[in-house]
Design an enzyme around this catalytic site. Structure first.
Site, short mmCIF file in Angstrom:
data_model
loop_
_atom_site.label_atom_id
_atom_site.label_comp_id
_atom_site.label_asym_id
_atom_site.label_seq_id
_atom_site.Cartn_x
_atom_site.Cartn_y
_atom_site.Cartn_z
CG HIS A 122 -6.61 7.54 5.43
ND1 HIS A 122 -5.98 8.75 5.57
CD2 HIS A 122 -5.65 6.63 5.16
CE1 HIS A 122 -4.67 8.57 5.40
NE2 HIS A 122 -4.45 7.31 5.15
CG ASP A 179 -11.34 16.46 10.94
OD1 ASP A 179 -10.83 17.59 11.04
OD2 ASP A 179 -12.23 16.02 11.70
CG HIS A 182 -1.63 1.29 1.47
ND1 HIS A 182 -2.97 1.48 1.20
CD2 HIS A 182 -1.19 2.49 1.95
CE1 HIS A 182 -3.31 2.72 1.50
NE2 HIS A 182 -2.24 3.35 1.97
CD GLU A 183 1.83 3.87 3.63
OE1 GLU A 183 2.35 4.91 3.20
OE2 GLU A 183 0.67 3.82 4.07
CG HIS A 220 0.66 6.30 -0.91
ND1 HIS A 220 -0.49 6.91 -1.35
CD2 HIS A 220 0.35 5.71 0.29
CE1 HIS A 220 -1.47 6.70 -0.47
NE2 HIS A 220 -0.97 5.97 0.53
CD GLU A 226 -4.44 6.75 1.79
OE1 GLU A 226 -4.53 5.54 2.09
OE2 GLU A 226 -3.41 7.40 1.98
CE1 TYR A 242 -3.09 10.54 0.53
CE2 TYR A 242 -2.77 12.03 2.38
CZ TYR A 242 -2.98 10.75 1.88
OH TYR A 242 -3.09 9.70 2.77
#
Length: 358
Positions: free
Chosen positions: A278, A272, A176-177, A180, A200, A191
């Site tokens: 997310h 937020d 996942h990371e 990015h 995401e 983002y």
């Protein structure tokens, strides 16, 4: 660590555990749970600010010469020894034998598995398509409850042992990371808001695909969970997120209930978390799950290929919303597979989550 040239891109700071979840954890009555979450939030905030500032200092990288594109990964792993200076102490280079540190070995394997999927299935050498070396650092900070890609490298915390475990335990978190980075070098999705939620979601999609690919699981066999292996036994939940059923991944006395919507009917408007990147990612996540299971077989072959074609095709704008992305997936399905089951399944998947394709 001095910023390295990065092709003139302005990388963002992306974490696997969302701020809203850490914020909830930081308010726990038990200081054993709250203190590490507060430290993680503070560290993430500082790192995020640093990324915004130093991104401006990146200079365009000179064009590379026409060297052969590497067909093997070039990985380097570092140990932060519970400090925060990156990358840390070098502990394993490409081709070295496994170390005595399981975290190092898991990170090494996860980076390799992501490289393998990109090259074997999509013909892409590393995240930049040119064999970019992959760097990972483990044992970051004390009881650090996160993992992140900072635009240059991967970083993994050990977790607090109470709510989160070592973040190298989950291959889908590693993938996942690293995805990015793939997004950074392709569509470079902003983002924020829907484009950030797509950013995401793409990472969840390829994180899940790397896990399925490494396990040899078909779409029907896959659990479609993200981060199932990093939740400690005391947590009432299955994972950080569920692509199959957004909003059901956890329901815990400390963490609260998974807030992800499964369709546009429940889209969350918030300031937020960069506009809920997310949270609302659950919508395109479910669309991909519906497509992959409708087509059957291995999800990385047809469904994954369509998503990869959109990400790398050059038509996806940095601030694309869900509908723009959905329309491109329909076009990509038709371009690669013609007017058949694939295009029909894409249309049906987006319709089921309430995203317009026209």
């Amino acid at each position: 660590m001095q910023p390295r040239p990065n092709h003139g891109l302005r990388p963002v700071f992306c974490t696997i555990v969302p701020p809203h979840l850490l914020d909830k954890l930081s308010q726990a009555d038990d200081p054993v749970l709250a203190a590490p979450a507060r430290r993680t939030l503070e560290a993430d905030g500082a790192r995020r600010h640093q990324r915004q500032v130093t991104a401006l200092a990146f200079a365009p990288h000179p064009p590379r010469t026409a060297d052969p594109v590497p067909t093997k990964p070039r990985r380097t792993l570092y140990d932060c020894r519970h400090g925060t200076d990156l990358p840390g102490h070098k502990v394993r280079a490409e081709g070295d034998e496994p170390t005595q540190d399981a975290s190092v070995n898991r990170a090494y394997a996860g980076l390799g598995a992501t490289f393998d999927l990109l090259l074997s299935e999509y013909g892409r050498s590393s995240i930049d398509g040119k064999g970019l070396p992959l760097i990972g650092s483990v044992h970051y900070d004390e009881k650090y409850n996160n993992a992140f890609f900072d635009g240059e490298q991967m970083v993994f915390g050990d977790g607090d042992g109470e709510i989160f475990l070592d973040f190298t335990l989950a291959i889908d978190v590693i993938a996942h990371e690293l995805t990015h980075g793939l997004t950074q070098y392709t569509a470079n999705l902003a983002y924020q808001g829907q484009s950030g939620a797509l950013n995401e979601s793409v990472s969840d999609v390829f994180g899940s695909l790397v896990k399925q690919y490494s396990l040899g699981h078909s779409a029907e066999q896959a659990d479609w969970l993200i981060g199932a292996d990093i939740l400690a036994p005391r947590v009432s939940g299955d994972a950080l997120r569920s692509m199959k059923a957004p909003g059901t991944a956890y329901d815990d006395d400390v963490l609260g209930k998974d807030p992800q919507p499964a369709s546009m009917d429940d889209y969350v408007e918030t300031r937020d978390d960069n506009g809920g990147v997310h949270i609302n990612s659950g919508i395109p996540n479910r669309a991909f799950y519906l497509l992959a299971t409708a087509l059957g077989g291995n999800a990385w072959e047809r469904a994954g290929q369509i998503w990869f074609d959109v990400l790398t095709g050059g038509e996806l704008t940095q601030r694309a919303g869900f509908s723009a992305f959905a329309r491109l997936t329909v076009a990509a399905a038709r371009s690669r597979f013609g007017e058949g089951d694939e295009a029909e399944a894409v249309l049906k998947a987006w319709s089921e989550v309430g995203v317009a394709t026209r």
